[in-house]
Every structure is written in C-alpha cells, then in structure tokens.
Design a protein around this motif. Structure first.
Motif, PDB file in Angstrom:
ATOM      1  N   VAL A 160      37.290  40.826  43.835  1.00  0.00           N
ATOM      2  CA  VAL A 160      37.997  41.218  42.562  1.00  0.00           C
ATOM      3  C   VAL A 160      38.691  42.515  44.081  1.00  0.00           C
ATOM      4  CG1 VAL A 160      38.574  42.649  40.810  1.00  0.00           C
ATOM      5  CG2 VAL A 160      36.468  40.345  41.049  1.00  0.00           C
ATOM      6  N   ASP A 163      42.622  46.626  42.256  1.00  0.00           N
ATOM      7  CA  ASP A 163      44.111  46.425  41.013  1.00  0.00           C
ATOM      8  C   ASP A 163      42.782  45.705  40.130  1.00  0.00           C
ATOM      9  OD1 ASP A 163      44.282  44.172  41.933  1.00  0.00           O
ATOM     10  OD2 ASP A 163      46.471  44.314  42.551  1.00  0.00           O
ATOM     11  N   GLY A 164      42.253  45.105  40.447  1.00  0.00           N
ATOM     12  CA  GLY A 164      41.496  43.973  39.353  1.00  0.00           C
ATOM     13  C   GLY A 164      42.213  42.589  39.155  1.00  0.00           C
ATOM     14  N   VAL A 165      43.269  42.206  40.517  1.00  0.00           N
ATOM     15  CA  VAL A 165      42.862  41.295  40.828  1.00  0.00           C
ATOM     16  C   VAL A 165      42.021  40.461  40.715  1.00  0.00           C
ATOM     17  CG1 VAL A 165      44.784  39.173  41.369  1.00  0.00           C
ATOM     18  CG2 VAL A 165      45.879  41.520  40.989  1.00  0.00           C
ATOM     19  N   ARG A 167      40.757  37.574  43.582  1.00  0.00           N
ATOM     20  CA  ARG A 167      41.716  37.083  44.627  1.00  0.00           C
ATOM     21  C   ARG A 167      41.086  35.518  44.587  1.00  0.00           C
ATOM     22  NH1 ARG A 167      46.233  39.380  44.970  1.00  0.00           N
ATOM     23  NH2 ARG A 167      46.002  41.005  45.524  1.00  0.00           N
ATOM     24  N   ASP A 176      43.456  34.124  42.337  1.00  0.00           N
ATOM     25  CA  ASP A 176      45.045  35.200  42.148  1.00  0.00           C
ATOM     26  C   ASP A 176      45.626  35.328  40.287  1.00  0.00           C
ATOM     27  OD1 ASP A 176      45.789  36.369  44.881  1.00  0.00           O
ATOM     28  OD2 ASP A 176      46.901  34.918  45.474  1.00  0.00           O
ATOM     29  N   THR A 178      45.236  37.376  36.973  1.00  0.00           N
ATOM     30  CA  THR A 178      45.316  38.957  36.290  1.00  0.00           C
ATOM     31  C   THR A 178      44.669  38.372  35.174  1.00  0.00           C
ATOM     32  OG1 THR A 178      46.779  39.454  37.658  1.00  0.00           O
ATOM     33  CG2 THR A 178      46.797  40.802  35.724  1.00  0.00           C
ATOM     34  N   GLY A 180      44.868  40.633  32.542  1.00  0.00           N
ATOM     35  CA  GLY A 180      45.491  41.190  31.339  1.00  0.00           C
ATOM     36  C   GLY A 180      45.288  41.715  29.936  1.00  0.00           C
ATOM     37  N   THR A 189      38.182  46.675  32.557  1.00  0.00           N
ATOM     38  CA  THR A 189      38.129  46.527  33.915  1.00  0.00           C
ATOM     39  C   THR A 189      37.051  45.157  34.745  1.00  0.00           C
ATOM     40  OG1 THR A 189      36.209  47.600  33.938  1.00  0.00           O
ATOM     41  CG2 THR A 189      38.111  49.124  34.196  1.00  0.00           C
TER      42      THR A 189
END
Length: 378
Positions: A160, A163-165, A167, A176, A178, A180, A189
């Motif tokens: 992770v 930015d919380g994405v 990967r 990748d 998100t 949301g 978070t």
C-alpha cells in the motif's frame, strides 16, 4: 542550526492538552480522579477540570462513582474512557474472506462480521462493493448501540502506497487499486494487514518492544516492530516475508518469482502437501516441511534485524504446536546467535482477528491522539 520562531496558537495548546488528558485516562488501569490527572500531567487542576468537562461533553470520557475508602474527606469521582461515543470500524479483505469489526474507545469489540468466500474470481469493483455492504451493516449495528464511527481502516494483503493506493496484492490479483468511498464520505485509510495485526498485538501488552509478527494465510506477510514503533521501510512496503526465496528453482509463485516461502508454508501449499481440504484438518497433519521453510525465513529475518521474539498469527497461531519443531530446527541451524540468545516463538493473542482489530484500533488511536478534531466534528 535552525529554530522555529512561529507563535504557538492557543488552539494548538488546547488540542495538545486535550490529548494529554484523554491519553492519561485511557492509559490508566483503573478509574483516575481529576486531581490525579493534574498530578500526572503537570497541568493545573482548573485546566484539567475544564478539559475533562469538554471531553465528557464530547462522549470521550465518563465519570464513575468513586470506590469507598477509609479516612476523612469525600472520595473523588473517577474518570474512564466512554464506551458510548466514537468507535473505529476495522475492515479486512483477504483471499478467502472479508470481515469487519467495530471497536469502541475502551478497546472492546462491539461487533464482528466475517463473510467467507474466495475473492480471487471476483473483479475489484465487485469485491469493493461487497465490502461496502459489509461496512454499512457494521455501521448500522454500531449506530444501534449509540456509537458513532470516527473513521474506518482497511487491511489488505499487499503493498500500500502512502496515498492509500494498493500497488499490488498478488494473491488477490489486484494492482493499482484505489478503494474510494465505501461509507458515504466516512474517511477510510488503507494499510497492509500484517502491519495492522502487528500493531494490534503490540497493544495487547506482554510483548517486548521489538518483535516480528508473521501472518499466515494463503499469502504470508510480516509486520516489523522496532522499539515499539512499526517499521515500514522507505516506501512503506516492508515485511514481504512470503516472498523470501526458500528454493530459487522451486514452484512458481503468483508474484512472478519461484520458490517463495508462500509456496511451502502458505495455507494452500500446506493443504496440498498434507492432502487435506480444510484448515481444521491441518491440526492433525505433519507440517514439518512447512515449519522448516518458515524457520528458514524466520532465521533470515532474525539474522538481519536482531530481534528475539517472533509472533505467529493467522492460521499459524493455532498450528504453532505442529510447526514449532520444524521452525526450531532451522532457527538452531541458521541463526548465528541461537546458542546464547534463543528466539522466542509465540502464538498471536488475537488470532485471525488481529488485522481487522488493528484496523479499528488505528481509528481509535487517531481519536486519542487528536480529540480536538473529534470534538470539532461532534
């Protein structure tokens, strides 16, 4: 040498003192009086009294009847954290289940929801939609108890970014991603499941300040705690112990490499090797091969980090009696300091719930660290 000449705003002082008072009460084993809070913090009694009043009004603290005592004088009322007020929502999505729990400010688990099911055939959008439905169920149960969710945190078996994405989560087939909005604007978070589990275990007490937590599921992750602080690495991606190579020419791994630990000691690998279909059956199986693979990886970590305690969580916790001998053989063989500094193996106190409880606990810690933000919101 540089120094800051910026003035400290009164609001910042108040926010700091609110956190100081709340944490003093939260860290006290027994209800604590206002006078004792003042003595412990160095604040004046008048300041403590005003701050406590605000914290009570914000449903962060409650007053309890004083214990009877001998001697003159009226005993002071005690303070403790409120069980009705803010709560944390912990979410977890793993390869074969999704889960949620609600934890109140006292640390008590108020609700626990688990939905088994293989997540790999499910596309990312559908998986997140199902997780959102589970989160809404947990929120409704919390609200029925008079609790208000202060936030949510999601534990995932992957890397992770800051930015919380997400990967990459190789065992889910995610890349990748998100997360949301899962809960109508409630902030969520995202963190690695082993990291959150390690923090959750740290909070149970009884562990040294430095240890490695290893989460055994279909994938294998590790949370590294050094001097009481989670070590995340430069990019926050530390702990991928499941991809330590046991045999460079071994079976192909979902990560693209060969011979990774997961192919020897992951849940599916152990089931295949034992010729059984359920985790419960592993409790009677010969797990020496998996234990020795796990011991080889643990020895590598111990030699590198110089920790002396390893906590085994996930399915490893109940299986530790079957894994221990194999692990011990490799630790004794491979850890350079094994003869005079033995490695302690411990089963996780929170078992399979550690990650989602750690996720909820992260929300609670945020409230304890910044109660002024909660008061402004409420």
């Amino acid at each position: 040498m540089t120094s800051s000449s910026a003035p400290v705003r009164q609001a910042s002082v108040r926010a700091h003192n609110l956190a100081l008072v709340l944490q003093t009460v939260a860290n006290s084993a027994d209800p604590i009086s206002r006078a004792s809070v003042a003595a412990a913090t160095g604040l004046t009694r008048a300041t403590v009294s005003a701050l406590v009043d605000d914290l009570i009004a914000g449903s962060l603290l409650i007053e309890v009847d004083p214990a009877p005592r001998n001697g003159a004088g009226r005993p002071a009322a005690g303070l403790r954290t409120a069980a009705i007020g803010p709560a944390g929502l912990g979410l977890e999505i793993n390869v074969d289940y999704r889960a949620a729990c609600v934890v109140d400010l006292t640390g008590a688990v108020r609700h626990r929801l688990v939905e088994p099911g293989d997540q790999r055939p499910v596309d990312t959008a559908a998986a997140l939609a199902a997780l959102a439905r589970l989160a809404r169920r947990a929120r409704d149960l919390a609200e029925a108890d008079g609790l208000t969710l202060a936030g949510a945190a999601l534990a995932v078996p992957g890397l992770v970014a800051a930015d919380g994405v997400i990967r990459v989560a190789p065992n889910l087939g995610w890349q990748d991603v998100t997360v949301g909005d899962l809960l109508d604007g409630l902030p969520v978070t995202v963190d690695n499941e082993a990291n959150l589990a390690a923090l959750s275990e740290l909070g149970t007490g009884g562990l040294p300040p430095s240890f490695v937590y290893i989460s055994g599921e279909i994938g294998i992750g590790a949370g590294i705690v050094l001097d009481g602080t989670l070590f995340r690495g430069v990019r926050g991606w530390s702990g991928e112990i499941g991809h330590i190579a046991i045999d460079p020419d071994g079976p192909a791994c979902r990560c693209g490499a060969r011979g990774c630990l997961e192919q020897y000691a992951g849940q599916e690998a152990m089931l295949r090797a034992a010729g059984v279909t359920t985790v419960a059956e592993l409790a009677e199986a010969d797990l020496t091969r998996a234990g020795r693979a796990l011991g080889t990886a643990i020895a590598t970590v111990v030699n590198l980090l110089d920790v002396d305690t390893v906590v085994l969580g996930g399915i490893y916790a109940p299986l530790l009696p079957r894994l221990r001998d194999g692990i011990a053989v490799e630790i004794e063989r491979r850890v350079l300091t094994a003869d005079w500094s033995p490695v302690t193996l411990r089963a996780a106190a929170l078992g399979p719930d550690a990650a989602m409880r750690g996720a909820a606990g992260a929300v609670i810690r945020a409230v304890l660290d910044d109660p002024a933000a909660w008061l402004a919101r409420s």
